[in-house]
Write an enzyme that holds these catalytic residues in place. Sequence first.
Site, PDB file in Angstrom:
ATOM      1  N   ALA B  35      37.753  46.167 -54.221  1.00  0.00           N
ATOM      2  CA  ALA B  35      38.931  46.332 -54.069  1.00  0.00           C
ATOM      3  C   ALA B  35      39.090  45.871 -52.672  1.00  0.00           C
ATOM      4  CB  ALA B  35      39.969  47.646 -54.790  1.00  0.00           C
ATOM      5  N   ASP B  36      40.698  45.548 -52.286  1.00  0.00           N
ATOM      6  CA  ASP B  36      41.058  46.089 -50.735  1.00  0.00           C
ATOM      7  C   ASP B  36      42.231  47.246 -50.276  1.00  0.00           C
ATOM      8  OD1 ASP B  36      43.250  44.655 -51.595  1.00  0.00           O
ATOM      9  OD2 ASP B  36      43.254  43.242 -50.367  1.00  0.00           O
ATOM     10  N   SER B  37      42.329  47.032 -49.410  1.00  0.00           N
ATOM     11  CA  SER B  37      43.582  48.734 -49.165  1.00  0.00           C
ATOM     12  C   SER B  37      44.893  48.287 -50.294  1.00  0.00           C
ATOM     13  CB  SER B  37      43.755  48.753 -47.569  1.00  0.00           C
ATOM     14  OG  SER B  37      44.494  47.340 -46.979  1.00  0.00           O
TER      15      SER B  37
END
Lengths: 245, 77
Positions: B35-37
Amino acid sequence: MFDLTGRTALVTGASGGIGRAIAQALSEAGAKVALSGTRENVLEEVAGTLKGETAIVPCNLSDADSVDGLVGKTEEAIGPLDILVANAGITRDKLLMQMKDDDWNDVLSVNLGSYFRLTKSCVRGMMKRRHGRIIGITSIVGVTGNPGQSNYCASKAGMIGFTKSLAQEVASRGITANTIAPGFIESPMTDVLPEKQKEALLGQIPAGRLGQGSDIAAAAVYLASDQAAYVTGQTIHVNGGMAMI
Amino acid sequence: MSDVLERVKKIVVDNLDVDGDKVVESASFIDDLGADSLDLVELVMAFEEEFNIEIPDDVQESIRTVGDAVTHIKAHI
């Protein structure tokens, strides 16, 4: 040419010359348009000139609570928001030497602070729907500067930097964020300029005329369209060649 | 209560497009599940909707693993 049928839009500052033209053009292209501003009677008059479904959502942009509630009120009236056109702005022109804290704070809060708040409150829904169009109306002077307008220019330059950051954050979710930078646009304000000053002004504009609200509106319709899906983080300068950036 | 884990799992699988086997309590959203932010923000939005709760911003920052999410959700539903 650009079809916005089924789309919804919120235009702030819709009682002013440019805001009105943008609202009319979006409506003409098929969008449902919510009009925001402080002068309700003028908003009603503008609403009367729109073709499709419309709503009036008054808001005082210097009041944070009122701004935070605006997108919600809009969505109640016309449905989930696809297009935000943040067009409202104020000026408090002074030379820096004479500028009071209030002149600075009011302009930054209405022009830039409300842009932050409005964008924040509509981007969540746009992320979920994997579609959205944020359009900030900045100004040529946000890029070139203008004596007597350090507060206004700072707010308009701020909109550009803000929009570029936002564009990078949400591009992967089908949301674009761009600004339009109008040059000198014909308005009640430019109508009353002395003839001599008008001539001097026109001398700086290669196109040889002041811009019309419709010149700005055309750029807004394009940025709002599906065809502009690959355009994000940009500033479109609409100024008759007055500044080429 | 294990139902919470299953519901969280489903949301994570749908949102991050990962294999269900990888979504264990110790899995870090960013380090293990890719996941990214922004994905994290969306996951929290999805949890809020699924469980009809509100996850405050400061709590969001402390949710790093699937287990963190499950623990927080269990404490608030």
